[in-house]
Design an enzyme around this catalytic site. Structure first.
Site, PDB file in Angstrom:
ATOM      1  N   SER A  29       0.830  -1.200   0.000  1.00  0.00           N
ATOM      2  CA  SER A  29       0.000   0.000   0.000  1.00  0.00           C
ATOM      3  C   SER A  29       0.872   1.260   0.000  1.00  0.00           C
ATOM      4  O   SER A  29       1.680   1.441  -0.906  1.00  0.00           O
ATOM      5  CB  SER A  29      -0.957  -0.050   1.204  1.00  0.00           C
ATOM      6  OG  SER A  29      -1.912   0.991   1.140  1.00  0.00           O
ATOM      7  N   ASP A  83     -10.201  -4.461  -4.660  1.00  0.00           N
ATOM      8  CA  ASP A  83      -9.593  -3.502  -3.726  1.00  0.00           C
ATOM      9  C   ASP A  83     -10.452  -2.247  -3.648  1.00  0.00           C
ATOM     10  O   ASP A  83     -10.671  -1.570  -4.653  1.00  0.00           O
ATOM     11  CB  ASP A  83      -8.175  -3.160  -4.187  1.00  0.00           C
ATOM     12  CG  ASP A  83      -7.357  -2.455  -3.122  1.00  0.00           C
ATOM     13  OD1 ASP A  83      -7.916  -1.589  -2.423  1.00  0.00           O
ATOM     14  OD2 ASP A  83      -6.159  -2.755  -2.991  1.00  0.00           O
ATOM     15  N   HIS A 106      -8.438  -4.835  -0.067  1.00  0.00           N
ATOM     16  CA  HIS A 106      -7.160  -4.159   0.219  1.00  0.00           C
ATOM     17  C   HIS A 106      -6.406  -4.810   1.371  1.00  0.00           C
ATOM     18  O   HIS A 106      -5.172  -4.755   1.401  1.00  0.00           O
ATOM     19  CB  HIS A 106      -7.419  -2.684   0.545  1.00  0.00           C
ATOM     20  CG  HIS A 106      -6.181  -1.850   0.581  1.00  0.00           C
ATOM     21  ND1 HIS A 106      -5.437  -1.583  -0.546  1.00  0.00           N
ATOM     22  CD2 HIS A 106      -5.544  -1.229   1.614  1.00  0.00           C
ATOM     23  CE1 HIS A 106      -4.407  -0.821  -0.213  1.00  0.00           C
ATOM     24  NE2 HIS A 106      -4.432  -0.601   1.077  1.00  0.00           N
TER      25      HIS A 106
END
Length: 308
Positions: free
Chosen positions: A167, A232, A261
């Site tokens: 991320s 996601d 995610h």
């Protein structure tokens, strides 16, 4: 987001660091502290209950922790989960935006054991026991500091280091990978840029766009694995796909159908793909790279080569 919010975000003042801080950084209340270990000069880890550590006290004691100074004057918390001192690889892990090392400690041990690698993590400035503020410039300095710890404190060679970014952690990972060649790079749920996350219709990289991974990815010269969930909800799947298409040396990506995610690690293909990358593909790619280097050296030494 209202017009007033947009005005405050971009016009008061229009600094990339302010945009980045408002859009990306969510440091949790610290789940650990680093304290003196009696009369020893070493430091040890103290975890709060919120860290939800899943292993034994001896496992906790095996986590080496220390503070390291960055080029921007902050001290960042570092953690080494040395699962196997003779392991071939060490992961330099840059975590997501809403966790700290206390919450990641169990994951580091579990991942290290399953992959037979050592895992080195660090907290960004303003996270956990790290000093300073979470800013984009600090993020790059934090990663550089962590990288230098592996090279100097642990005497590791770049060819034994795997950069792993998740991320927001893909931002310093891409930045470092664009400047140094390593054994491999793993980009887990990467973003193209901050503006493209906040405003999906963005088609270009503006001068104030924070985290411009999309501009740096083409400079990564190490084998790179991209992992992204098709569902996601935070960083759209299109980000991972576009980053993959821009890489000079990609391997087959892992698109996890149905993953969001924060749950890719729960899918069995996650570990399977990592093992294949570490212990099959990197071995297969190494002879090709070495042969290319030898051929290049031979050509450059040839009396008929053009050296203009």
């Amino acid at each position: 987001m209202s017009c007033a919010d947009l005005f405050r975000l971009f016009c008061w003042p229009p600094l990339p660091s302010r945009i980045a801080a408002k859009l990306a950084f969510l440091p949790p209340e610290p789940t650990y502290s680093i304290i003196a270990d009696g009369d020893s000069p070493d430091l040890r880890l103290h975890l709060s209950e919120r860290a939800e550590f899943q292993f034994s006290d001896p496992d906790k004691a095996s986590l080496e922790v220390f503070l390291a100074p960055t080029a921007r004057g902050n001290n960042i918390a570092c953690m080494m989960a040395k699962v196997n001192p003779r392991s071939r690889f060490t992961l330099l892990f840059s975590h997501g935006n809403a966790v700290d090392l206390g919450q990641m400690s169990s994951f580091f041990i579990g991942l290290g054991r399953r992959l037979n690698v050592n895992v080195f993590g660090y907290d960004y400035s303003g996270y956990g026991a790290s000093t300073g503020r979470p800013l984009e410039k600090n993020l790059y300095a934090d990663m550089e500091c962590a990288w230098n710890q592996l090279l100097t404190r642990y005497k590791l060679q770049p060819e034994s280091i795997i950069l792993y970014g998740q991320s927001i952690g893909t931002v310093p990972t891409v930045d470092l990978a664009a400047r140094y060649k390593v054994a491999g790079v793993i980009l887990h749920s990467p973003l193209m840029s901050g503006m493209r996350v906040a405003f999906p219709e963005t088609q270009r990289t503006w001068f104030f766009d924070p985290f411009p991974n999309i501009e740096k990815a083409p400079r990564i010269q190490s084998p790179c694995l991209v992992i992204h969930g098709t569902d996601d909800e935070v960083i759209d799947f299109a980000h991972g796909l576009t980053i993959y298409e821009r890489l000079p040396k990609p391997v087959d990506p892992l698109w996890v159908v149905g993953a969001g995610h924060n749950d890719i690690e729960m899918f069995p293909q996650y570990l399977e793909r990592l093992r294949s990358f570490l212990y099959s593909e990197l071995d297969a790619l190494r002879p090709v790279a070495e042969a290319s280097a030898v051929e290049s050296d031979n050509n450059s030494d040839s009396p008929t080569s053009n050296s203009s």
